[in-house]
Design an enzyme around this catalytic site. Structure first.
Site, PDB file in Angstrom:
ATOM      1  N   CYS A 109       0.922  -1.098   0.027  1.00  0.00           N
ATOM      2  CA  CYS A 109       0.086   0.010  -0.249  1.00  0.00           C
ATOM      3  C   CYS A 109       0.686   1.400   0.203  1.00  0.00           C
ATOM      4  CB  CYS A 109      -1.180  -0.114   1.226  1.00  0.00           C
ATOM      5  SG  CYS A 109      -0.274  -0.107   2.909  1.00  0.00           S
ATOM      6  N   ASP A 117      -8.150   4.451  -1.771  1.00  0.00           N
ATOM      7  CA  ASP A 117      -7.463   3.304  -1.034  1.00  0.00           C
ATOM      8  C   ASP A 117      -6.976   2.319  -2.003  1.00  0.00           C
ATOM      9  OD1 ASP A 117      -6.923   1.285   0.498  1.00  0.00           O
ATOM     10  OD2 ASP A 117      -8.752   1.594   1.656  1.00  0.00           O
ATOM     11  N   HIS A 147      -1.828   0.487   7.474  1.00  0.00           N
ATOM     12  CA  HIS A 147      -2.233   0.783   6.178  1.00  0.00           C
ATOM     13  C   HIS A 147      -2.039   2.080   6.051  1.00  0.00           C
ATOM     14  CE1 HIS A 147      -4.556   0.094   2.652  1.00  0.00           C
ATOM     15  NE2 HIS A 147      -5.560   0.678   2.865  1.00  0.00           N
TER      16      HIS A 147
END
Length: 577
Positions: free
Chosen positions: A359, A511, A490
């Site tokens: 991520c 996202d 995250h």
């Protein structure tokens, strides 16, 4: 006139006689008339005479009585007087009086018998004391009436035999009843009691040896107890050491297990990097029938080409979303009062090669895509294309080699390529700074609102995108790059913020966990409000303990770049609050 029976002194009254007896005869030193024992009170002297000189005392009394009865008539009066005086002197010397006052005074002195031939510790004395107490009443009567009693032959107290005189009786008792006599003699042996077991010894040295045996036995027992105690302590120590060893071993094993878990979680378990995971997951897809073998080989070839040139293959990229959002807010969204959008930015999502750990890299690709669309950053980025993930890892390693963030490099063992190591706000800041992009980190290290919320974070982002809210149009497309948003586990990218009619704020977030098929729904001409749900995040949606953001501010000069590299030796961030 009253005459003293002891010393024949005459006084005028009975009270004077009592005073005379008390002062002269009862308070003076008491001396035994038979053995000259002194230093005792009257009761003790009486007891002494009754036990040690019983026969002698009775014989003296009998002789005096005989003298009174058979003496000549010419000297009868004088002999009677003298007999009575001697008798009284003997009695008063031995047991002066039964008067309570006299006894009380003498008992307070509590002086032990002192004579080389007599010991108060003799056990036979205790038995004689009991006999003496039993004869006290008879003795008192004898004292009162002895002067008026006529002579009677003595009778043996053991067998009842009657002798003519006291001498014969004494001889009879000594010959016939010697084993029953308790009278202590001058040559009697002193007895010693053992203080530990009560054994009676006749000699002090024997008692000493006996007591030494007790002490040796006690010492031996204590030695055995000490040896046993030492063995117990040694065993307890060994058990404790074994328990500590097992505990340390278990703690070490648990620690190693947790460390390995963290290594797997952050991609540092030497299980390979992007390339190995991509190939492994594509093989799984083929085995499950979700991917055709031809597709597998085609995607594998594209991946190898992308890795060779270091440029992303674009399979996870979605462009044009910011323009679609601008159209939507212009034509719909009646519940929104104002909205601010970042500069153009492309969305990148995770692939089979970086699922679960990529991520941070994908958010950097989003941020870099916006900078590449902005002419202000052409000089520092030098016509760069969006790099693939392994290339980004290589770029961060190069920044570490230049001297940026040595502490962060040390934590990741100065190596990212070939691993699945996570990156966060510090690594993104380091990479952008090494490229000459001016940015800074803001740390929202604790909650600033109720229920663990962060309203200060929303206010800061609103101020970043808009300096004046009043009088501005409903939709504002700014030139500001998106914001890198990191929290535990995250990271995401903030591309805008809404101010709703009820004055609440709502972030618009890309996202990397959202797949392309969902993001492409936003490219339709008529966007449904439901489609924006995956982008909108209200204050109540962000409740992690800590958030960090990386915000781009412009381009660094060479001097500023050097200064920031020096400052990164000890990494600091702006903290709010």
């Amino acid at each position: 006139m009253f005459s003293c029976d002891i010393c024949s002194e005459t006084v005028s009254s009975e009270s004077d006689m009592k005073t005379h007896l008390l002062i002269v005869h009862m308070e003076n030193e008491v001396i035994c008339p038979f053995c000259k024992l002194s230093g005792v009170n009257y009761d003790e002297m009486c007891f002494h005479i009754e036990t040690a000189h019983l026969e002698q005392n009775e014989l003296a009394h009998f002789e005096k009585i005989n003298t009174v009865q058979y003496g000549t008539s010419d000297n009868k009066k004088d002999r009677t007087l003298q007999c009575r005086m001697d008798d009284n002197a003997s009695l008063y010397s031995a047991c002066a009086s039964n008067d309570p006052k006299s006894s009380a005074q003498n008992l307070k002195k509590d002086v032990p018998l002192k004579h080389h031939g007599f010991s108060s510790e003799n056990r036979s004395e205790s038995r004689k004391l009991l006999k003496w107490k039993e004869r006290q009443s008879d003795l008192t009567q004898t004292k009162g009436s002895i002067y008026d009693t006529t002579y009677s032959p003595p009778e043996c107290p053991f067998c009842g035999k009657i002798e003519a005189c006291s001498a014969d009786m004494e001889t009879h008792m000594k010959t016939k009843h010697a084993n029953l006599l308790d009278t202590p003699f001058e040559d009697c042996q002193q007895l010693y009691d053992c203080p530990m077991c009560g054994l009676i010894c006749t000699n002090y040295h024997i008692l000493q040896e006996h007591v030494d045996l007790h002490l040796e036995e006690s010492s031996f027992g204590q030695g055995v107890a000490r040896v046993q105690c030492s063995r117990d302590l040694e065993l307890a120590h060994q058990l404790q050491q074994e328990e500590d060893r097992k505990r340390r071993s278990e703690e070490s094993r648990q620690e190693q297990k947790e460390f390995q878990k963290l290594q797997r979680q952050y991609g540092l378990d030497n299980s390979g990097g992007y390339k190995q995971q991509q190939l492994r997951n594509m093989e799984i897809e083929v085995n499950r029938g979700r991917m055709h073998p031809l597709e597998f080989h085609k995607r594998k070839a594209d991946m190898m080409e992308s890795l060779a040139i270091g440029i992303d293959d674009g399979r996870t990229r979605t462009s044009g979303i910011i323009e679609a959002l601008h159209r939507y807010y212009q034509n719909a969204a009646t519940d929104v009062r104002h909205v601010w959008l970042s500069a153009v930015v492309d969305h990148f999502h995770s692939s089979l090669g970086d699922k679960g750990w990529g991520c941070g890299y994908r958010n950097f690709q989003m941020l870099l895509s916006s900078l590449l669309h902005n002419d202000a950053y052409d000089d520092c980025l030098k016509g760069m294309s969006i790099p693939c993930l392994p290339k980004i890892q290589s770029m961060i390693e190069d920044a570490w080699k230049e001297g940026f963030d040595p502490q962060g490099a040390s934590q990741l063992n100065n190596r990212l390529q070939g691993t699945k190591a996570w990156i966060g706000a510090c690594e993104v800041y380091t990479l952008l700074t090494s490229l000459g992009v001016k940015c800074h980190i803001v740390d929202f290290h604790k909650s600033t609102g109720p229920l663990g919320t962060h309203p200060r974070l929303f206010e800061w982002i609103l101020n970043y995108y808009s300096s004046e809210r009043e009088g501005s149009p409903k939709v504002v497309c700014t030139s500001k790059p998106p914001i890198y948003l990191q929290h535990q586990g995250h990271s995401r990218t903030v591309v805008g913020i809404e101010e709703r009619k009820n004055r609440t704020l709502c972030l618009l977030i890309f996202d990397p966990g959202c797949p392309s098929r969902e993001m492409q729904k936003l490219l339709k001409q008529d966007i449904e409000a439901y489609s924006l749900k995956q982008l909108r995040k209200f204050v109540g949606n962000l409740k992690h303990k800590q958030y960090q953001i990386v915000a781009v501010e412009g381009v660094l000069s060479p001097e500023e770049k050097v200064a920031r590299k020096q400052a990164s030796q000890v990494f600091t961030a702006e903290k709010i609050p």
